[in-house]
Design an enzyme around this catalytic site. Structure first.
Site, mmCIF file in Angstrom:
data_model
loop_
_atom_site.group_PDB
_atom_site.id
_atom_site.type_symbol
_atom_site.label_atom_id
_atom_site.label_comp_id
_atom_site.label_asym_id
_atom_site.label_seq_id
_atom_site.Cartn_x
_atom_site.Cartn_y
_atom_site.Cartn_z
ATOM 1 C CD GLU A 65 -2.695 -1.419 0.087
ATOM 2 O OE1 GLU A 65 -2.739 -0.342 -0.917
ATOM 3 O OE2 GLU A 65 -3.159 -2.526 -0.197
ATOM 4 C CD GLU A 68 -3.099 -2.883 -7.976
ATOM 5 O OE1 GLU A 68 -2.232 -3.263 -7.177
ATOM 6 O OE2 GLU A 68 -4.495 -2.230 -7.527
#
Length: 503
Positions: free
Chosen positions: A271, A300
């Site tokens: 994250e 991503e």
């Protein structure tokens, strides 16, 4: 309209999109609050608030005056500077997408997403798919309705119309080709890796418990090493880890297990990669469309670049291990760098996507991609999902989930209405492998720096080649510019073979 008025139209657009960005930032923070701190009794009110904000943003984008301003500005687009032209093109793209979805559908979707997500939290904890199915079925129907509306407006296949919202310009035909290549070599490669690991020393168990307070302290330390700015962000807990907020106010969440620190730590690194991307977007364009992140494949790739490529490399694990021993009081062979590395590189079929190793992870994503395409096509409904899921897990990974909580209810994406998102996880893994390979070539001593806990060289290269691009280029143009070639499976395959088989 004369050139002066066209320039004025563009400046007016910039002011309006600045205001829109502020409202969308408020939506993101409200979502974070719902996932972390909101009392359960606030769910209905929060659904109304988010639906209202969604409607306000939609009304701003779809107002006739906005379309007129864009058309006027486009008359003299050639006189604008390069980034302004790219910004105007992004404004047009956002208008097309917004106008493709009727206002009443936007409101119904926002409300149903919020309601179904809250039901999912309880349903997954109780392994009660029957309580989730009615709301999920409604959401699937609304997603099909949105896909059909967007498909007509954009001239695309319904699933591609949803995919374009997450990864601009990407089409399922390209995904099918890439995923077919992965399916062609991953199963045999997986068997080779598992066979090699059978004959290698096995990972020794690392004895807990690992108090949450100590895990959080360690996570914060590592976030700082990676470059996270706590003056502009925070770390919290949620049912499903995510990164949200805005570039100047980043909200990261994770979840902890007192019996195993390894998942939460890598989740935090993952994250943080997302957050660093947002923080590194061009500051002068922060409130404009061209200053946004460039879709979820690129996003991503940033989280996986840090988690899978950098943080699981041998050099970084060597640096990390003494800090793990200090954090948890670990002693003995189980706390050696070699054993920690075995834990982080253990490969084998598993039920939970977010806990999967990087060899089997693409197979999890391919399953979800196939299922959500079937749902959008009207070939699969909520009642049929558990059986289809279990059949797919057996086909792709050779295992069958013992229950729906570890099967079709494990992810938040469908209960929150995110259809078209899943393929970007594996596309991001492919991009991360290409980007890291390019960075190793471009930055001498990169892995040596990681072995010293120095992420500045990697972050500097990625800021220049990805973050700083914002949305001025397409996702594919960013990948080509940074790596010298289009998105493919080659770098990923070479990475897996080198890391796990020494080829």
């Amino acid at each position: 309209m004369n050139a002066l008025n066209s320039i004025s139209a563009y400046e007016t657009l910039k002011a309006r999109f600045h205001r829109l960005a502020a409202l969308q930032g408020a939506q993101s923070v409200l979502h974070w609050d719902r996932a972390t701190m909101m009392p359960e009794g606030g769910a209905k009110a929060r659904a109304e608030q988010q639906a209202a904000l969604a409607m306000i943003c939609h009304d701003m984008l779809t107002s006739p005056q906005m379309a007129e301003l864009v058309a006027s500005a486009e008359e003299t687009a050639s006189s604008l500077a390069e980034w302004d032209r790219a910004n105007l093109a992004e404004m047009r793209r956002l208008l097309v997408h917004a106008n493709a979805t009727p206002a009443d559908l936007v409101e119904r979707l926002a409300r149903q997403r919020a309601e179904t997500e809250m039901v999912w939290r309880h349903a997954r904890a109780a392994n009660d798919y029957a309580s989730l199915a009615p709301g999920l079925d409604k959401l699937i129907s609304l997603a099909r309705e949105q896909a059909a509306a967007k498909a007509e407006a954009l001239g695309l296949d319904p699933y591609d119309a949803l995919l374009d919202g997450y990864d601009p310009g990407r089409r399922s035909a390209e995904i099918d080709r890439l995923f077919s290549e992965l399916e062609g070599f991953l199963p045999s490669l997986l068997q080779d890796v598992m066979e090699a690991q059978k004959s290698a020393p096995q990972a020794l168990p690392i004895a807990g418990p690992f108090p949450i307070a100590l895990q959080e302290k360690l996570g914060r330390e590592i976030m700082g090493v990676l470059g996270f700015d706590f003056h502009h962000g925070r770390l919290d807990v949620s049912h499903h880890p995510f990164s949200g907020g805005v570039p100047d106010d980043s909200r990261i969440t994770t979840r902890y297990d007192e019996d195993d620190f390894t998942e939460s730590l890598m989740g935090i690194i993952h994250e943080t990669g997302h957050s660093l991307y947002e923080r590194g977007l061009p500051e002068e364009w922060r409130h404009q469309p061209v200053g946004r992140s460039r879709g979820m494949t690129i996003h991503e790739s940033q989280s996986l670049l840090f988690e899978m490529q950098a943080a699981r490399c041998e050099a970084f694990i060597g640096w990390l291990t003494p800090r793990l021993r200090t954090a948890f009081g670990g002693e003995g062979e189980a706390w050696s760098a070699e054993n920690i590395l075995r834990h982080y590189r253990k490969v084998g079929p598993s039920f939970i996507r977010v806990q999967a190793d990087e060899v089997t992870y693409p197979l999890h994503v391919i399953l979800r991609y196939r299922l959500e395409r079937a749902m959008i096509a009207g070939e699969l409904d909520a009642a049929e999902l558990p059986a289809a899921w279990n059949e797919g897990m057996e086909r792709y990974l050779g295992i069958t989930p013992p229950d729906d909580a570890s099967g079709c209810m494990q992810d938040i994406h469908w209960p929150s209405g995110s259809f078209g998102y899943f393929p970007t996880y594996t596309l991001g893994a492919l991009a991360a492998a290409q980007l890291f390979a390019a960075a190793r070539t471009a930055v001498p001593g990169l892995e040596r720096a990681l072995g010293q806990g120095e992420f500045a060289p990697l972050l500097g290269w990625i800021r220049e080649n990805v973050h700083g691009r914002g949305s001025s280029l397409t996702p594919d143009e960013i990948i080509i510019s940074a790596t010298g070639g289009p998105l493919g499976t080659g770098a990923f395959r070479r990475h897996i073979e080198a890391r796990y088989l020494g080829r």
